[in-house]
Enzyme design. Structure first.
Site, PDB file in Angstrom:
ATOM      1  CB  THR A  76       2.997  -3.937   0.992  1.00  0.00           C
ATOM      2  OG1 THR A  76       3.792  -3.278  -0.005  1.00  0.00           O
ATOM      3  CG2 THR A  76       2.308  -5.147   0.371  1.00  0.00           C
ATOM      4  N   GLY A 151       4.780 -13.865  -1.730  1.00  0.00           N
ATOM      5  CA  GLY A 151       6.021 -13.663  -2.476  1.00  0.00           C
ATOM      6  C   GLY A 151       6.545 -12.253  -2.469  1.00  0.00           C
ATOM      7  CG  LEU A 152       9.026 -11.027  -5.815  1.00  0.00           C
ATOM      8  CD1 LEU A 152       9.276  -9.810  -6.712  1.00  0.00           C
ATOM      9  CD2 LEU A 152      10.128 -12.035  -6.030  1.00  0.00           C
ATOM     10  CB  CYS A 169       7.379  -2.864   5.162  1.00  0.00           C
ATOM     11  SG  CYS A 169       7.177  -3.376   3.450  1.00  0.00           S
TER      12      CYS A 169
END
Length: 219
Positions: A76, A151-152, A169
């Site tokens: 990412t 995390g995000l 991804c």
């Protein structure tokens, strides 16, 4: 001593590696008295390749560094204008399973976007949050000693072109979207404040303590 609160750390703009090593250090040195923390940060441009990542998904990184990291998932991009949130939680103490934690995180993003009349959803076969089949938030966690880190990342108002240099991804042609295009939160600060509310609600932790910067021993 654990105080049953969620400690929110506002890190501002930071390079990826220093924050990554700090959260590894925090997780490795935790015990039953350690606090649950959520770190909010905006990173300088970087591609991170997760443990399931394949090099062929990094098409043309150019001058953006690529870092191999110890989270789940594939490649990412992080950069300015993207909200990155790292939940450093003792999931054993919270009595939350890994899949349940992923669901809580996805649902907190969905609930936050709903405040802006944005209809977002999760996919069972591809972690993250989507709007109209385009990805608005990516997710990649690691659990060590019953505690979460990584995390995000939520796209808020950023230069999206680096996503074209990778298969995000691991999906070729995966289209990305951001909050600004949809009438959502317009700044990382606004998105962070809203998301902390919905995430703490999802986790059932309503006592919040705010801090600026990394823990002193990890700076």
């Amino acid at each position: 001593m654990y105080d049953n609160a969620l400690h929110i750390r506002h890190l501002g703009k930071q390079d990826y590696e220093s924050v990554w090593h700090a959260m590894q250090h925090y997780t490795d040195n935790r015990d039953e008295n350690s606090q649950d923390e959520i770190w909010i940060v905006e990173h300088t441009p970087v591609f991170t390749q997760g443990q399931a990542g394949k090099s062929e998904h990094i098409l043309n990184p150019g001058d953006i560094p690529v870092i191999q990291v110890d989270r789940g998932g594939q490649v990412t991009y992080h950069g300015p204008g993207q909200l990155v949130v790292y939940p450093l939680l003792d999931i054993k103490r919270l009595k939350v399973g890994v899949r349940q934690l992923v669901t809580h995180i996805e649902q907190s993003i969905i609930n936050m976007l709903k405040r802006y009349q944005i209809e977002a959803y999760a996919k069972a076969d591809a972690p993250g949050v989507y709007v109209e089949e385009r990805k608005i938030a990516s997710l990649g966690l690691r659990i060590r000693k019953g505690c979460s880190f990584h995390g995000l990342a939520l796209n808020v108002d950023m230069d999206m072109s680096p996503f074209q240099r990778i298969n995000p991804c691991g999906y070729a042609g995966m289209e990305m979207i951001q909050c600004k295009q949809l009438g959502g939160p317009q700044t990382v600060e606004e998105a962070g404040a809203q998301l902390i509310e919905t995430l703490s609600q999802e986790l059932g932790l309503d006592k919040l303590v705010h801090h600026q910067g990394l823990p002193e021993s990890y700076e």
